[in-house]
Design a protein around this motif. Sequence first.
Motif, mmCIF file in Angstrom:
data_model
loop_
_atom_site.group_PDB
_atom_site.id
_atom_site.type_symbol
_atom_site.label_atom_id
_atom_site.label_comp_id
_atom_site.label_asym_id
_atom_site.label_seq_id
_atom_site.Cartn_x
_atom_site.Cartn_y
_atom_site.Cartn_z
ATOM 1 N N VAL A 32 -28.835 44.923 30.318
ATOM 2 C CA VAL A 32 -30.023 44.746 29.489
ATOM 3 C C VAL A 32 -29.995 45.820 28.404
ATOM 4 O O VAL A 32 -30.321 46.972 28.640
ATOM 5 N N TYR A 64 -25.319 39.721 28.983
ATOM 6 C CA TYR A 64 -26.118 40.773 28.344
ATOM 7 C C TYR A 64 -27.284 40.176 27.570
ATOM 8 O O TYR A 64 -27.251 39.019 27.140
ATOM 9 N N THR A 65 -28.323 40.985 27.430
ATOM 10 C CA THR A 65 -29.418 40.683 26.510
ATOM 11 C C THR A 65 -29.438 41.780 25.464
ATOM 12 O O THR A 65 -29.146 42.947 25.750
ATOM 13 N N LEU A 107 -33.179 37.097 29.206
ATOM 14 C CA LEU A 107 -33.376 37.924 30.392
ATOM 15 C C LEU A 107 -33.513 37.114 31.680
ATOM 16 O O LEU A 107 -32.907 37.486 32.697
#
Length: 321
Positions: free
Chosen positions: A147, A170-171, A190
């Motif tokens: 994140v 991933y964000t 997310l």
Amino acid sequence: MKKIVAWKPLPADVLSYLQQHVQVVQVDPTQHDTFVAALRDADGGIGSSVRITPSMLEGATRLKALSTISVGFDQFDVADLTRRGIVLAHTPDVLTESTADTVFALILASARRVVELADWVKAGQWQHSIGTAQFGVDVQGKTLGIVGLGRIGGAVARRAALGFNMKVLYTNRSANREAEEAYGARRVELPELLANADFVCLQVPLTSETKHMIGAAELRSMKKSAILINASRGATVDEQALIEALQNGTIHGAALDVFETEPLPADSPFLKMANVVALPHIGSATHETRHAMARNAAENLIAALEGTLATNVVNREVLVR
């Protein structure tokens, strides 16, 4: 000669470098009134781990620049500094690799129960061949959800993909094309990251948007076998929700280098949990990196006072006034 306040002890060579350019007044930040008085008479300041509030800067009309020996800047009211025309500099690059090492140490330690089993051995409990009660879980080949894929997140992704053959989700506010091409990282929202990652790693700054971004609902959406890794800022996680999730088996474990209150209180439930690895905020704490951070912060400060600082500026809008 311009005057600066240093509210953290500095390596001898870094102090010498500063003294070649400015007068350095070293203060103990726990002596609040003395500290505030020194700021009111200074052109700049350097230090870390101390909250600098707007009220502390009232009357500090000469102050032009502050330099924090850290990548994080949540100890400062950035909007207030910007309003006052004070440049805030930080050290985002020099700690990337050592912090990424710490993150991966947390991943490995939690997965393989390194701290728990080391204590078990030292307590004299290793009296026969280990069994399933001491088994951990694999890291290689698993899915890592990051994140915040900035500098540190990218360095963690490199270790995961190239060193441990991990899938990387991933964000991020924007796409990280380098990580996508080099490490096969895939950008997702997310909820998808939380639902699919075996390890969820937080690498975001603490802002009003990220405070408690991981709460009860987010923890419930993670795999029961998942491990939460936090080496960003403690308040990005709702700690009470995390404690309950760990106690109830909502998630498998947590590895934490940061906490909402530091040092961690002696009565914290985290200290009694076998499925928690707790470290004392050591992300960048190597001799080499801390020295490099201090030198970088000193160079940032001098450049800011000379009007030549072009990088490592938190509030860049001050530079264009």
